[in-house]
Design a protein around this motif. Structure first.
Motif, PDB file in Angstrom:
ATOM      1  N   ARG A  68       8.241  10.918   6.888  1.00 25.42           N
ATOM      2  CA  ARG A  68       7.292  10.034   7.548  1.00 25.42           C
ATOM      3  C   ARG A  68       7.669   9.772   9.011  1.00 25.42           C
TER       4      ARG A  68
ATOM      5  N   ILE B 195      11.409   1.293   2.405  1.00 26.48           N
ATOM      6  CA  ILE B 195      10.747   1.775   1.185  1.00 26.48           C
ATOM      7  C   ILE B 195      10.856   0.677   0.135  1.00 26.48           C
TER       8      ILE B 195
ATOM      9  N   GLU C  52      -0.124  -2.692  -0.305  1.00 28.43           N
ATOM     10  CA  GLU C  52      -0.784  -2.345   0.952  1.00 28.43           C
ATOM     11  C   GLU C  52      -0.796  -3.557   1.888  1.00 28.43           C
TER      12      GLU C  52
ATOM     13  N   VAL D  17       2.565  -3.835   3.466  1.00 26.70           N
ATOM     14  CA  VAL D  17       2.700  -2.885   4.574  1.00 26.70           C
ATOM     15  C   VAL D  17       2.019  -3.441   5.815  1.00 26.70           C
TER      16      VAL D  17
ATOM     17  N   CYS E  48       6.589   1.586   3.520  1.00 29.13           N
ATOM     18  CA  CYS E  48       5.768   2.316   2.567  1.00 29.13           C
ATOM     19  C   CYS E  48       6.253   1.936   1.178  1.00 29.13           C
ATOM     20  N   TYR E  49       5.605   2.440   0.156  1.00 32.68           N
ATOM     21  CA  TYR E  49       6.033   2.098  -1.204  1.00 32.68           C
ATOM     22  C   TYR E  49       5.911   3.306  -2.117  1.00 32.68           C
TER      23      TYR E  49
ATOM     24  N   HIS F  15      -3.653   5.580   2.126  1.00 30.78           N
ATOM     25  CA  HIS F  15      -2.765   4.644   1.436  1.00 30.78           C
ATOM     26  C   HIS F  15      -1.305   4.899   1.805  1.00 30.78           C
ATOM     27  N   HIS F  16      -0.453   3.937   1.450  1.00 32.15           N
ATOM     28  CA  HIS F  16       0.970   4.030   1.791  1.00 32.15           C
ATOM     29  C   HIS F  16       1.866   4.253   0.570  1.00 32.15           C
TER      30      HIS F  16
ATOM     31  N   ARG G  14       3.816   6.618  -0.912  1.00 35.11           N
ATOM     32  CA  ARG G  14       4.310   7.879  -0.353  1.00 35.11           C
ATOM     33  C   ARG G  14       5.479   8.501  -1.102  1.00 35.11           C
TER      34      ARG G  14
END
Length: 375
Positions: free
Chosen positions: A36, A176, A206, A209, A216-217, A252-253, A255
């Motif tokens: 990322r 993360i 989200e 974030v 991110c998650y 979306h996050h 990842r």
């Protein structure tokens, strides 16, 4: 005072430059990988094991410092690890390193997890009363949100857990954040309820974030991605992407996925259990197709490597000096694994394991080992 900031492309690039300057010219080839926009070390330091004692805390603190010095910038904890003490000791160790000028916050990728009920040091005598006082009475979660009384993904619960983790580590942001072992819920709720809970959790993450508390998650699994599709606790990456896209859109996050990978647990690269379009793929292949990054946990096999696996490792990676080094080289060499997690409270073992950085990854040998029979 909480440490400001989070991992950045400039910061992690600075970490890489400093490590390259200190290493022999042939070292660190393939060690740092893109994640990322960041540069992440191919081995990450985890802190799940050990008793919740001051002695283990002190050992972990020195191990964290040794890991940073050896070129590791990826650290992985969970609020449930060792009664929240792993988070606390990681935060203190990083603060000491930063105060000493050994690193900066923007050079480090810090991950934590939540899902299991966290206690302080040890489980209380009356766990049900603790859950009621901490989570139900304040309106953080409803009683039915606790699957089996042990696991929760309710949106307000996750927000509270992130706040607790940041407090424990004295950080302003996590890079993360994982839902910890979400498949544990499938032993207690039907799949429709599980998917709805996942979507609500993703919607809340989200928001986290957007608020800048997490970068991110992802999902940190144990069994869910290593079993056949007919298993009760099976998880589909394609379904996961559809669920998160429905609530957060294509940008979306969510990842990252995490699952155990080692010579004795090689399902991520050998088991075709993930339907993607018209194909059945392994987790590593499916994750690449679907846009998920893979972090491997338990890369040392939690110290329980079978004798056959040890012999196979020695045959495939004879130039490395220990089973631990060979196992880490195997996992970090697998195509699709961005970072492999290991843990130790012994500084000598940390340095020995991270000496693998001096060798380039060997994907051909790793794939050969993964598909060998009779491991």
């Amino acid at each position: 005072m909480a440490l400001q900031g989070h991992a950045t492309p400039a910061g992690t690039a600075r970490f890489v430059t400093r490590q390259l300057a200190a290493a022999p010219s042939a070292a660190l080839d393939g060690h740092f990988r893109p994640f990322r926009g960041l540069a992440i070390s191919s081995l990450g330091f985890g802190m799940s094991g050990g008793d919740p004692t001051d002695e283990v805390d002190a050992a972990y603190s020195e191990a964290v410092k040794a890991a940073v010095a050896a070129g590791c910038n990826h650290f992985d904890v969970a609020i449930s690890f060792r009664g929240q003490r792993s988070e606390v000791v990681l935060g203190r160790a990083l603060a000491e390193l930063i105060a000493a000028g050994a690193t900066r916050r923007d050079e480090l990728i810090v991950a934590s997890k939540a899902g299991f009920i966290p206690y302080r040091s040890a489980a209380p005598g009356d766990a049900a009363h603790y859950v009621y006082d901490q989570f139900v009475a304040p309106g953080i979660a409803e009683p039915d949100d606790f699957a089996g009384g042990i696991h929760c993904m309710a949106p307000r619960f996750l927000g509270q857990q992130i706040a607790w983790s940041l407090r424990n580590m004295q950080l302003r942001a996590l890079d993360i954040f994982y839902l910890q072992n979400p498949e544990a819920q499938l032993a207690f709720v039907d799949r429709t309820t599980f998917r709805r809970r996942l979507q609500l959790a993703c919607a809340r993450l989200e928001e986290e974030v957007d608020a800048g508390r997490i970068g991110c998650y992802g999902l940190a699994t144990w069994d869910g991605l290593r079993v056949a599709p007919v298993a009760d606790n099976y998880m589909s990456l394609e379904v996961l992407r559809r669920l998160v896209t429905e609530v957060a859109g294509p940008d979306h996050h969510l990842r990252v996925i995490q699952l155990p990978v080692n010579p004795a647990m090689s399902e991520a690269v050998t088991l075709r259990n993930q339907p993607v379009k018209n194909s059945i793929l392994t987790v590593l292949s499916a994750a690449a197709d679907l846009g998920f990054t893979v972090v491997a946990s338990a890369a040392l096999g939690q110290g329980q490597m079978p004798p056959r696996a040890r012999k196979t490792l020695q045959a495939v990676f004879p130039a490395l000096g220990s089973t631990g080094q060979r196992s880490l080289q195997f996992v970090r060499s697998l195509p699709g694994v961005v970072s492999a997690l290991f843990g130790s409270t012994d500084v000598a073992h940390v340095r020995e394991n991270l000496a693998v950085f001096a060798r380039p990854p060997d994907p051909h040998a790793a794939l050969q080992l993964a598909h060998m029979k009779g491991r």
